[in-house]
Design a protein around this motif. Structure first.
Motif, mmCIF file in Angstrom:
data_model
loop_
_atom_site.group_PDB
_atom_site.id
_atom_site.type_symbol
_atom_site.label_atom_id
_atom_site.label_comp_id
_atom_site.label_asym_id
_atom_site.label_seq_id
_atom_site.Cartn_x
_atom_site.Cartn_y
_atom_site.Cartn_z
ATOM 1 N N LEU A 175 0.831 -1.213 0.000
ATOM 2 C CA LEU A 175 0.000 0.000 0.000
ATOM 3 C C LEU A 175 0.863 1.261 0.000
ATOM 4 N N GLN A 176 1.912 1.248 0.802
ATOM 5 C CA GLN A 176 2.832 2.401 0.853
ATOM 6 C C GLN A 176 3.513 2.601 -0.496
ATOM 7 N N ASP A 177 3.971 1.492 -1.094
ATOM 8 C CA ASP A 177 4.707 1.592 -2.353
ATOM 9 C C ASP A 177 3.818 2.074 -3.495
ATOM 10 N N ILE A 178 2.556 1.628 -3.497
ATOM 11 C CA ILE A 178 1.641 2.078 -4.545
ATOM 12 C C ILE A 178 1.430 3.590 -4.452
ATOM 13 N N GLU A 179 1.182 4.087 -3.256
ATOM 14 C CA GLU A 179 0.966 5.530 -3.091
ATOM 15 C C GLU A 179 2.220 6.328 -3.425
ATOM 16 N N HIS A 180 3.372 5.799 -3.021
ATOM 17 C CA HIS A 180 4.645 6.466 -3.343
ATOM 18 C C HIS A 180 4.844 6.516 -4.853
ATOM 19 N N ALA A 181 4.560 5.402 -5.524
ATOM 20 C CA ALA A 181 4.735 5.348 -6.976
ATOM 21 C C ALA A 181 3.777 6.286 -7.694
ATOM 22 N N MET A 182 2.543 6.361 -7.226
ATOM 23 C CA MET A 182 1.557 7.226 -7.883
ATOM 24 C C MET A 182 1.939 8.703 -7.761
ATOM 25 N N LYS A 183 2.506 9.073 -6.605
ATOM 26 C CA LYS A 183 2.927 10.467 -6.399
ATOM 27 C C LYS A 183 4.019 10.861 -7.382
ATOM 28 N N HIS A 184 4.923 9.923 -7.643
ATOM 29 C CA HIS A 184 6.050 10.229 -8.527
ATOM 30 C C HIS A 184 5.724 9.988 -9.995
ATOM 31 N N MET A 185 4.647 9.260 -10.258
ATOM 32 C CA MET A 185 4.277 8.946 -11.636
ATOM 33 C C MET A 185 3.902 10.203 -12.421
ATOM 34 N N GLU A 186 3.303 11.169 -11.753
ATOM 35 C CA GLU A 186 2.907 12.406 -12.415
ATOM 36 C C GLU A 186 4.109 13.097 -13.053
ATOM 37 N N GLU A 187 5.244 13.099 -12.344
ATOM 38 C CA GLU A 187 6.459 13.751 -12.854
ATOM 39 C C GLU A 187 7.073 12.979 -14.015
ATOM 40 N N ALA A 188 6.916 11.654 -13.989
ATOM 41 C CA ALA A 188 7.594 10.812 -14.980
ATOM 42 C C ALA A 188 6.635 10.243 -16.026
ATOM 43 N N LYS A 189 5.408 10.772 -16.093
ATOM 44 C CA LYS A 189 4.393 10.116 -16.931
ATOM 45 C C LYS A 189 4.725 10.129 -18.422
ATOM 46 N N ASN A 190 5.593 11.035 -18.859
ATOM 47 C CA ASN A 190 5.971 11.073 -20.269
ATOM 48 C C ASN A 190 6.883 9.912 -20.664
ATOM 49 N N ASN A 191 7.411 9.178 -19.672
ATOM 50 C CA ASN A 191 8.234 8.001 -19.953
ATOM 51 C C ASN A 191 7.383 6.743 -20.148
ATOM 52 N N TYR A 192 6.072 6.924 -20.070
ATOM 53 C CA TYR A 192 5.176 5.771 -20.135
ATOM 54 C C TYR A 192 4.113 5.978 -21.205
ATOM 55 N N LYS A 193 3.539 4.874 -21.650
ATOM 56 C CA LYS A 193 2.440 4.923 -22.620
ATOM 57 C C LYS A 193 1.148 4.627 -21.864
ATOM 58 N N TRP A 194 0.121 5.411 -22.149
ATOM 59 C CA TRP A 194 -1.099 5.334 -21.347
ATOM 60 C C TRP A 194 -2.264 4.702 -22.095
ATOM 61 N N ASP A 195 -1.968 3.845 -23.078
ATOM 62 C CA ASP A 195 -3.029 3.151 -23.803
ATOM 63 C C ASP A 195 -3.691 2.095 -22.917
ATOM 64 N N TYR A 196 -2.885 1.428 -22.095
ATOM 65 C CA TYR A 196 -3.377 0.281 -21.320
ATOM 66 C C TYR A 196 -4.153 0.720 -20.086
ATOM 67 N N PHE A 197 -3.612 1.695 -19.358
ATOM 68 C CA PHE A 197 -4.235 2.115 -18.098
ATOM 69 C C PHE A 197 -5.046 3.400 -18.204
ATOM 70 N N LYS A 198 -4.896 4.108 -19.287
ATOM 71 C CA LYS A 198 -5.594 5.375 -19.563
ATOM 72 C C LYS A 198 -5.048 6.553 -18.752
ATOM 73 N N ASP A 199 -4.973 6.387 -17.424
ATOM 74 C CA ASP A 199 -4.474 7.484 -16.595
ATOM 75 C C ASP A 199 -3.928 6.924 -15.275
ATOM 76 N N ILE A 200 -3.402 7.816 -14.446
ATOM 77 C CA ILE A 200 -2.770 7.395 -13.192
ATOM 78 C C ILE A 200 -3.777 6.737 -12.256
ATOM 79 N N GLU A 201 -5.002 7.218 -12.245
ATOM 80 C CA GLU A 201 -6.016 6.605 -11.386
ATOM 81 C C GLU A 201 -6.325 5.186 -11.839
ATOM 82 N N GLY A 202 -6.327 4.977 -13.146
ATOM 83 C CA GLY A 202 -6.531 3.626 -13.671
ATOM 84 C C GLY A 202 -5.396 2.698 -13.276
#
Length: 234
Positions: free
Chosen positions: A81-108
């Motif tokens: 649970l801690q790691d998921i929240e930590h990852a989601m917080k940092h995902m916003e900064e690094a989201k351009n390194n990822y493709k969002w076809d599969y999950f659509k967005d960070i909440e997904g």
């Protein structure tokens, strides 16, 4: 516990305990449920993935192993649970390194990760015997014990800290316990670059009576991480 086990067992704080869902596994490894039916399968290392939980619920024969399983289920769920929240917080900064076809967005993405963790936690409470603590490159299984072995987000990804010799020893051990085939995903490091010793490993495998394919898969979240290695034993 032996001194070697004590020295190699990672502290829980150093383990990132995040998992993928059963559906992600089918896409990452280009698998159908028909291919899995009647096979004995090992997920190594399995982390907080729900492949074992959902697989067994669906009538498959799946075992999970990971160094994290030296810790209690409660500790692992809290860490997850801690790691998921930590990852989601940092995902916003690094989201351009990822493709969002599969999950659509960070909440997904968060929803997928929480679902995997919850399914893992529920199954570990009911069937802890399926979750085997291991310290690679050694596995406590017999030769050819499993027909299929799946290995996600470990080998190749951490090339900056796991050297070629570790990869070679681990791969030999994965093949030792597997009768038919090993599938590894992805083939890139954390920077999205193809593992620099991959061709050397493929040549080694070919010299040791294995048939090896690099296969494109319908799953790409990290940029360039859309291929798996399919190794069939001779």
């Amino acid at each position: 516990m032996s001194k070697m086990k004590q020295s190699t067992k990672l502290d829980l704080e150093r383990i990132v305990f995040i998992g993928r869902t059963f559906e992600e596994y089918l896409d990452m490894f280009l698998l159908s449920e028909k291919e899995l039916r009647g096979k004995k399968i090992l997920d190594c290392p399995a982390g907080a993935c729900s492949f074992t939980a959902i697989g067994n619920k669906s009538g498959f024969d799946v075992t999970a192993c990971d160094i994290a399983y030296y810790h209690s289920g409660e500790d692992l769920k809290n860490k997850g649970l801690q790691d998921i929240e930590h990852a989601m917080k940092h995902m916003e900064e690094a989201k351009n390194n990822y493709k969002w076809d599969y999950f659509k967005d960070i909440e997904g993405l968060r929803k997928f990760r929480l679902t995997a963790l919850q399914d893992f936690d529920n199954d570990m409470k009911k069937s802890s015997e399926r979750y085997i603590p291991v310290t690679l490159p050694s596995l406590p299984f017999k030769n050819d014990e499993f027909e299929i072995l799946l290995s996600a987000h470990f080998l190749f990804m951490y090339a900056d800290r796991l050297d070629y010799q570790f990869h070679l020893e681990t791969l030999n051990e994965l093949l030792r316990v597997t009768k038919e085939e090993v599938r590894i995903f992805p083939l890139v490091d954390l920077e999205g670059k193809r593992y620099k010793h991959l061709d050397k490993l493929i040549s080694y495998l070919a010299d040791n009576n294995c048939t090896v394919e690099e296969v494109k898969v319908p799953y790409e979240f990290q940029e360039n991480a859309n291929s798996m290695l399919k190794i069939k034993k001779g």
